[in-house]
Design an enzyme around this catalytic site. Structure first.
Site, PDB file in Angstrom:
ATOM      1  N   TYR A  15       0.800  -1.225   0.000  1.00  0.00           N
ATOM      2  CA  TYR A  15       0.000   0.000   0.000  1.00  0.00           C
ATOM      3  C   TYR A  15       0.835   1.279   0.000  1.00  0.00           C
ATOM      4  CZ  TYR A  15      -3.603  -3.377   1.034  1.00  0.00           C
ATOM      5  OH  TYR A  15      -4.449  -4.453   0.969  1.00  0.00           O
TER       6      TYR A  15
ATOM      7  N   HIS B 228      -4.824   6.192  -0.663  1.00  0.00           N
ATOM      8  CA  HIS B 228      -5.368   6.018   0.687  1.00  0.00           C
ATOM      9  C   HIS B 228      -4.313   6.297   1.755  1.00  0.00           C
ATOM     10  CE1 HIS B 228      -9.244   5.064   2.153  1.00  0.00           C
ATOM     11  NE2 HIS B 228      -9.152   3.758   2.309  1.00  0.00           N
TER      12      HIS B 228
ATOM     13  N   PHE C 148      -5.497  -1.996   9.374  1.00  0.00           N
ATOM     14  CA  PHE C 148      -5.966  -1.465   8.099  1.00  0.00           C
ATOM     15  C   PHE C 148      -6.822  -0.234   8.364  1.00  0.00           C
ATOM     16  CE2 PHE C 148      -4.569  -5.606   6.705  1.00  0.00           C
ATOM     17  CZ  PHE C 148      -3.908  -5.260   5.540  1.00  0.00           C
TER      18      PHE C 148
ATOM     19  N   ASN D 211      -9.810   0.812   7.906  1.00  0.00           N
ATOM     20  CA  ASN D 211     -11.142   0.730   8.504  1.00  0.00           C
ATOM     21  C   ASN D 211     -11.121   0.400   9.991  1.00  0.00           C
ATOM     22  OD1 ASN D 211     -11.855   1.146   5.872  1.00  0.00           O
ATOM     23  ND2 ASN D 211     -12.835  -0.823   5.579  1.00  0.00           N
TER      24      ASN D 211
ATOM     25  N   ASN E 222     -14.270   5.556   6.061  1.00  0.00           N
ATOM     26  CA  ASN E 222     -14.318   4.475   7.048  1.00  0.00           C
ATOM     27  C   ASN E 222     -13.234   4.567   8.115  1.00  0.00           C
ATOM     28  OD1 ASN E 222     -16.646   3.260   6.054  1.00  0.00           O
ATOM     29  ND2 ASN E 222     -15.492   2.144   4.509  1.00  0.00           N
TER      30      ASN E 222
END
Length: 190
Positions: free
Chosen positions: A18, A23, A65, A67, A113
């Protein structure tokens, strides 16, 4: 009156997969601040995060993560006995194009989220944040691919400028408070 910033949280997803994704804009800003201050992130497995010490402030990256970011931030806030208003959060924002940042004193998750998780685990919406524009996906139904995708080569220059602007906004907020910083940085066109 604005609470002094005691903890800066950058939101993102952990792991090499990632790195440099949209994000992870919050992580990118935190990395710049850590480099500026010579701060090194160390794992805090008990509170599910990586932590670095800046000048009078903690830099925090959840190792959960996106969320589940609140699983880190809520316990960190309680462990250090911090007022939620002194926890400054940096996160990506699809409703703004790349190049735009906006400071906000408090508010709802707005569909994010990671912010929903923070609100749930901090027990309040009253924490300041910097929303880092990453733009909308090119096509319908491509939101997940968009936020988890890397910035395109033609976006790199604007990304670097925006990261610098976000870094400046955080530093200004630390010195002058979120209200004054918002009056300046929210007025700056993208």
């Amino acid at each position: 009156m604005d609470a002094p910033v005691k903890m800066i949280v950058g939101l993102g997803n952990p792991g090499r997969t990632y790195e440099d994704t949209r994000h992870n804009a919050g992580f990118m800003v935190l990395d710049r601040l850590a480099a500026r201050w010579g701060a090194v992130f160390k794992a805090d497995r008990q509170r599910k995060c990586e932590v670095a010490a800046g000048p009078g402030v903690l830099l925090v990256k959840p190792s959960t993560f996106m969320n589940e970011s609140g699983l880190c931030v809520g316990p960190m806030m309680r462990f250090f006995k911090l007022d939620p208003r002194s926890v400054f959060v940096i996160h990506d924002e699809v409703d703004f194009p790349l190049g735009v940042i906006k400071l906000r004193e408090k508010g709802s998750a707005g569909g994010h989220n990671g912010i929903k998780s923070l609100i749930a685990h901090m027990g309040t919406q009253e924490f300041p944040r910097l929303r880092f524009g990453i733009g909308q996906p090119r096509g319908k139904g491509e939101m997940i691919g968009h936020v988890l995708g890397k910035f395109r080569p033609e976006e790199r220059e604007l990304l670097d400028v925006t990261l610098g602007k976000a870094e400046d906004a955080v530093l200004y907020t630390m010195e002058h408070g979120i209200t004054r910083a918002g009056n300046i940085f929210n007025a700056v066109p993208g």
